[in-house]
Scaffold this motif. Structure first.
Motif, PDB file in Angstrom:
ATOM      1  N   THR A   1       0.841  -1.198   0.000  1.00 27.45           N
ATOM      2  CA  THR A   1       0.000   0.000   0.000  1.00 27.45           C
ATOM      3  C   THR A   1       0.876   1.248   0.000  1.00 27.45           C
ATOM      4  N   PRO A   2       0.314   2.377  -0.388  1.00 26.94           N
ATOM      5  CA  PRO A   2       1.001   3.644  -0.162  1.00 26.94           C
ATOM      6  C   PRO A   2       1.095   3.895   1.344  1.00 26.94           C
ATOM      7  N   ALA A   3       1.998   4.766   1.737  1.00 20.43           N
ATOM      8  CA  ALA A   3       2.128   5.125   3.157  1.00 20.43           C
ATOM      9  C   ALA A   3       0.919   5.949   3.588  1.00 20.43           C
ATOM     10  N   PHE A   4       0.543   5.798   4.858  1.00 20.97           N
ATOM     11  CA  PHE A   4      -0.565   6.555   5.424  1.00 20.97           C
ATOM     12  C   PHE A   4      -0.225   6.890   6.866  1.00 20.97           C
ATOM     13  N   ASP A   5      -0.871   7.943   7.388  1.00 18.20           N
ATOM     14  CA  ASP A   5      -0.649   8.378   8.763  1.00 18.20           C
ATOM     15  C   ASP A   5      -1.771   7.895   9.662  1.00 18.20           C
ATOM     16  N   SER A   6      -1.410   7.577  10.903  1.00 18.47           N
ATOM     17  CA  SER A   6      -2.398   7.197  11.907  1.00 18.47           C
ATOM     18  C   SER A   6      -2.055   7.925  13.196  1.00 18.47           C
ATOM     19  N   ALA A   7      -2.962   8.763  13.658  1.00 21.60           N
ATOM     20  CA  ALA A   7      -2.705   9.584  14.844  1.00 21.60           C
ATOM     21  C   ALA A   7      -2.792   8.791  16.139  1.00 21.60           C
ATOM     22  N   ALA A   8      -3.604   7.735  16.169  1.00 23.26           N
ATOM     23  CA  ALA A   8      -3.801   7.023  17.441  1.00 23.26           C
ATOM     24  C   ALA A   8      -3.934   5.517  17.260  1.00 23.26           C
ATOM     25  N   GLY A   9      -3.412   4.975  16.200  1.00 23.17           N
ATOM     26  CA  GLY A   9      -3.571   3.558  15.930  1.00 23.17           C
ATOM     27  C   GLY A   9      -4.751   3.310  15.010  1.00 23.17           C
ATOM     28  N   PHE A  10      -4.860   2.076  14.534  1.00 17.73           N
ATOM     29  CA  PHE A  10      -5.909   1.771  13.572  1.00 17.73           C
ATOM     30  C   PHE A  10      -6.312   0.307  13.644  1.00 17.73           C
ATOM     31  N   ARG A  11      -7.480   0.040  13.078  1.00 20.09           N
ATOM     32  CA  ARG A  11      -7.975  -1.316  12.895  1.00 20.09           C
ATOM     33  C   ARG A  11      -7.757  -1.684  11.443  1.00 20.09           C
ATOM     34  N   LEU A  12      -7.200  -2.844  11.213  1.00 25.58           N
ATOM     35  CA  LEU A  12      -6.951  -3.328   9.866  1.00 25.58           C
ATOM     36  C   LEU A  12      -7.880  -4.518   9.632  1.00 25.58           C
ATOM     37  N   GLY A  13      -8.900  -4.293   8.842  1.00 28.82           N
ATOM     38  CA  GLY A  13      -9.834  -5.358   8.504  1.00 28.82           C
ATOM     39  C   GLY A  13      -9.413  -6.012   7.208  1.00 28.82           C
TER      40      GLY A  13
END
Length: 153
Positions: A69-81
């Motif tokens: 994937t392209p890079a992306f920002d996450s400010a507080a974490g994420f859920r990866l479905g």
């Protein structure tokens, strides 16, 4: 959050005018936004739009075999479905700045979700033998009452 909802509506309005909203939100996403617009109470309408943005606006990726994937920002974490259609499916989450492996996960056919409880800039590599789809959504903000302990009046 109201600013985010206003920005979302502006994007959707422009995309809808260009007949591209369906590709951005999908048919279910558009239907959800239309249903939100029918809510009479401001608080209910806002809550509906917030829920629709959480569910239908995310980073979505699909592919077959090995992809990054392209890079992306996450400010507080994420859920990866994920949804996978074949036997071999491995997800690698990398820190985009350092290249450090943050998390890996493997599964067979089916759907699931994993949490990455870390902020930063990331990219994901998927290695699979068939077709797959992943989606990234922010983690829910922690409930401050639950963290501090509920007090009874």
């Amino acid at each position: 959050m109201r600013l985010a909802v206003c920005a979302l509506l502006a994007v959707v309005a422009v995309a809808d005018a260009a007949h591209g909203a369906q590709s951005v939100l999908g048919e279910k996403g558009l239907a959800a936004l239309r249903a939100c617009g029918l809510q009479r109470a401001d608080s209910a309408r806002l809550a509906c739009y917030d829920a629709a943005a959480e569910r239908y606006l995310s980073f979505d990726f699909a592919g077959t075999g090995r992809e990054r994937t392209p890079a992306f920002d996450s400010a507080a974490g994420f859920r990866l479905g994920f949804h996978n259609e074949d036997v071999i499916f491995v997800i690698y989450v990398f820190d985009a700045d350092s290249g450090e492996l943050v998390k890996s996960y493997s599964a067979g056919p089916g759907e699931g979700e994993v949490a990455v409880r870390r902020h930063g800039r990331f990219y994901i590599e998927v290695k699979a033998t068939g077709a797959w789809k992943i989606w990234i959504r922010p983690l829910a903000e922690p409930d401050t009452q639950a963290q501090q302990g509920k007090t009874k009046p």
